[in-house]
Motif scaffolding. Sequence first.
Motif, PDB file in Angstrom:
ATOM      1  N   LEU A   9       0.818  -1.210   0.000  1.00 47.54           N
ATOM      2  CA  LEU A   9       0.000   0.000   0.000  1.00 47.54           C
ATOM      3  C   LEU A   9       0.851   1.259   0.000  1.00 47.54           C
ATOM      4  N   SER A  10       2.009   1.206   0.627  1.00 52.90           N
ATOM      5  CA  SER A  10       2.938   2.336   0.565  1.00 52.90           C
ATOM      6  C   SER A  10       3.415   2.547  -0.871  1.00 52.90           C
ATOM      7  N   ASN A  11       3.742   1.458  -1.557  1.00 53.73           N
ATOM      8  CA  ASN A  11       4.160   1.546  -2.960  1.00 53.73           C
ATOM      9  C   ASN A  11       3.031   2.099  -3.827  1.00 53.73           C
ATOM     10  N   ILE A  12       1.820   1.629  -3.586  1.00 54.42           N
ATOM     11  CA  ILE A  12       0.658   2.095  -4.345  1.00 54.42           C
ATOM     12  C   ILE A  12       0.442   3.588  -4.109  1.00 54.42           C
ATOM     13  N   GLU A  13       0.516   4.016  -2.848  1.00 52.75           N
ATOM     14  CA  GLU A  13       0.332   5.444  -2.551  1.00 52.75           C
ATOM     15  C   GLU A  13       1.400   6.294  -3.234  1.00 52.75           C
ATOM     16  N   GLY A  14       2.630   5.811  -3.252  1.00 53.59           N
ATOM     17  CA  GLY A  14       3.700   6.541  -3.934  1.00 53.59           C
ATOM     18  C   GLY A  14       3.455   6.647  -5.428  1.00 53.59           C
ATOM     19  N   ALA A  15       3.019   5.540  -6.037  1.00 49.86           N
ATOM     20  CA  ALA A  15       2.725   5.544  -7.477  1.00 49.86           C
ATOM     21  C   ALA A  15       1.564   6.484  -7.783  1.00 49.86           C
ATOM     22  N   LEU A  16       0.531   6.443  -6.950  1.00 51.55           N
ATOM     23  CA  LEU A  16      -0.609   7.337  -7.158  1.00 51.55           C
ATOM     24  C   LEU A  16      -0.194   8.801  -7.015  1.00 51.55           C
ATOM     25  N   ALA A  17       0.592   9.095  -5.996  1.00 50.53           N
ATOM     26  CA  ALA A  17       1.039  10.475  -5.764  1.00 50.53           C
ATOM     27  C   ALA A  17       1.865  10.991  -6.941  1.00 50.53           C
ATOM     28  N   SER A  18       2.622  10.101  -7.579  1.00 56.04           N
ATOM     29  CA  SER A  18       3.474  10.534  -8.694  1.00 56.04           C
ATOM     30  C   SER A  18       2.673  11.010  -9.896  1.00 56.04           C
ATOM     31  N   VAL A  19       1.395  10.658  -9.951  1.00 58.32           N
ATOM     32  CA  VAL A  19       0.540  11.112 -11.048  1.00 58.32           C
ATOM     33  C   VAL A  19      -0.598  12.008 -10.542  1.00 58.32           C
ATOM     34  N   GLY A  20      -0.400  12.573  -9.341  1.00 57.49           N
ATOM     35  CA  GLY A  20      -1.373  13.518  -8.800  1.00 57.49           C
ATOM     36  C   GLY A  20      -2.650  12.880  -8.293  1.00 57.49           C
ATOM     37  N   VAL A  26      -8.978   5.318  -5.548  1.00 51.66           N
ATOM     38  CA  VAL A  26      -9.044   3.906  -5.950  1.00 51.66           C
ATOM     39  C   VAL A  26     -10.514   3.495  -6.043  1.00 51.66           C
ATOM     40  N   VAL A  27     -10.871   2.913  -7.185  1.00 50.72           N
ATOM     41  CA  VAL A  27     -12.251   2.471  -7.400  1.00 50.72           C
ATOM     42  C   VAL A  27     -12.375   0.949  -7.440  1.00 50.72           C
ATOM     43  N   MET A  28     -11.249   0.254  -7.611  1.00 47.91           N
ATOM     44  CA  MET A  28     -11.268  -1.201  -7.668  1.00 47.91           C
ATOM     45  C   MET A  28      -9.928  -1.739  -7.177  1.00 47.91           C
ATOM     46  N   ALA A  77      -7.411   3.240 -10.248  1.00 50.57           N
ATOM     47  CA  ALA A  77      -7.787   4.526  -9.657  1.00 50.57           C
ATOM     48  C   ALA A  77      -8.056   5.532 -10.776  1.00 50.57           C
ATOM     49  N   TYR A  78      -8.959   6.439 -10.490  1.00 53.02           N
ATOM     50  CA  TYR A  78      -9.243   7.551 -11.396  1.00 53.02           C
ATOM     51  C   TYR A  78      -8.995   8.832 -10.630  1.00 53.02           C
TER      52      TYR A  78
END
Length: 93
Positions: A9-20, A26-28, A77-78
């Motif tokens: 989840l830390s990796n996911i949050e970092g990836a999401l943050a990198s694209v704003g 997250v929708v799914m 995520a959208y």
Amino acid sequence: PVEQTKQCLSNIEGALASVGSRLEDVVMSTVIIPNVADARAVMDYVGERFRGIDPARTVTCSPLGAADFKVEIEVTAYRGAGDAEQERITVSL
């Protein structure tokens, strides 16, 4: 398994943050837990992190690439979805 879940989840949050984006967008999600005995602990933590976001979720217990891998999480995520107006629908049997 919970430590690997935290790292996922830390990796996911970092990836999401990198694209704003952010976890709230997250929708799914798909959670793969090879050892069914780990499912409760992993999903308790995932549930805490996604409380109030509540994406559609698939959970399965199937093998991963190596015995050291205890969990894998994939999300869709959208950007901005977390700020969108939502209608909560509860389905129960």
